[in-house]
Write a protein that holds these residues in place. Sequence first.
Motif, PDB file in Angstrom:
ATOM      1  N   TYR A   1      47.860  38.874  45.973  1.00  0.00           N
ATOM      2  CA  TYR A   1      47.862  37.411  46.001  1.00  0.00           C
ATOM      3  C   TYR A   1      47.750  36.781  44.611  1.00  0.00           C
ATOM      4  CZ  TYR A   1      46.795  38.566  50.844  1.00  0.00           C
ATOM      5  OH  TYR A   1      46.814  39.098  52.110  1.00  0.00           O
ATOM      6  N   CYS A   2      46.746  37.219  43.824  1.00  0.00           N
ATOM      7  CA  CYS A   2      46.501  36.561  42.535  1.00  0.00           C
ATOM      8  C   CYS A   2      46.942  37.397  41.335  1.00  0.00           C
ATOM      9  CB  CYS A   2      45.025  36.192  42.394  1.00  0.00           C
ATOM     10  SG  CYS A   2      43.922  37.602  42.139  1.00  0.00           S
ATOM     11  N   GLY A   3      47.200  38.681  41.532  1.00  0.00           N
ATOM     12  CA  GLY A   3      47.654  39.536  40.448  1.00  0.00           C
ATOM     13  C   GLY A   3      46.555  40.115  39.578  1.00  0.00           C
ATOM     14  N   ASP A   4      45.288  39.834  39.900  1.00  0.00           N
ATOM     15  CA  ASP A   4      44.188  40.398  39.116  1.00  0.00           C
ATOM     16  C   ASP A   4      44.152  41.911  39.258  1.00  0.00           C
ATOM     17  OD1 ASP A   4      43.364  37.964  38.190  1.00  0.00           O
ATOM     18  OD2 ASP A   4      41.571  37.827  39.448  1.00  0.00           O
ATOM     19  N   SER A   5      43.733  42.568  38.188  1.00  0.00           N
ATOM     20  CA  SER A   5      43.561  44.015  38.212  1.00  0.00           C
ATOM     21  C   SER A   5      42.418  44.350  39.164  1.00  0.00           C
ATOM     22  CB  SER A   5      43.223  44.499  36.800  1.00  0.00           C
ATOM     23  OG  SER A   5      42.925  45.864  36.824  1.00  0.00           O
ATOM     24  N   ILE A   6      42.637  45.354  39.990  1.00  0.00           N
ATOM     25  CA  ILE A   6      41.592  45.769  40.919  1.00  0.00           C
ATOM     26  C   ILE A   6      41.380  47.272  40.804  1.00  0.00           C
ATOM     27  CG2 ILE A   6      41.868  43.874  42.545  1.00  0.00           C
ATOM     28  CD1 ILE A   6      43.564  45.667  44.297  1.00  0.00           C
ATOM     29  N   ASP A   7      40.160  47.669  41.130  1.00  0.00           N
ATOM     30  CA  ASP A   7      39.793  49.073  41.063  1.00  0.00           C
ATOM     31  C   ASP A   7      38.973  49.388  42.305  1.00  0.00           C
ATOM     32  OD1 ASP A   7      39.103  51.633  40.390  1.00  0.00           O
ATOM     33  OD2 ASP A   7      37.980  51.087  38.598  1.00  0.00           O
ATOM     34  N   PHE A   8      39.413  50.396  43.059  1.00  0.00           N
ATOM     35  CA  PHE A   8      38.711  50.752  44.278  1.00  0.00           C
ATOM     36  C   PHE A   8      37.460  51.585  44.011  1.00  0.00           C
ATOM     37  CE2 PHE A   8      42.802  49.506  45.932  1.00  0.00           C
ATOM     38  CZ  PHE A   8      42.442  48.791  47.058  1.00  0.00           C
TER      39      PHE A   8
END
Length: 143
Positions: free
Chosen positions: A38-45
């Motif tokens: 949705y926002c393109g922010d970097s994510i880390d599981f």
Amino acid sequence: MMAKAKEAAPATVNNPAVLISKKTGDLWQDDRRNWCAYCGDSIDFAANKAGAANATRDHVFPKSHTTGGIKIPACLPCNRARKAQSLPEFLASAYFDAVRKKKPARAWPLQNLWLVLAFAAVEQARRHSEEWPSKKQGRTEPG
């Protein structure tokens, strides 16, 4: 001649899930899994220093509307903002509009979000339909 062309068409032409998945690819196997759809922010599981991950697997159809189904990567703020809204409701929300006005470079194109919704709808219909075409009828079921 037209009849021969129709007969020669691949079985996947009759299966919308296969066609859509060919267009969208496997989002959990490519770079898109590292960015909020949705926002393109970097994510880390993986858990951060505080012990919490900043990523979620957002259900395309909210769990309150159905069980299981297709999931896409989303950051916690976007997933929380969406709550139990349907994807079309969320895409029309003020939150999503504000996020997209920032023109995030890595957010998924709207076309892909709609294609994933279509894919999830076809998958849900397949799971709940006793009349879905089988392999015996010459059509390939989605994986």
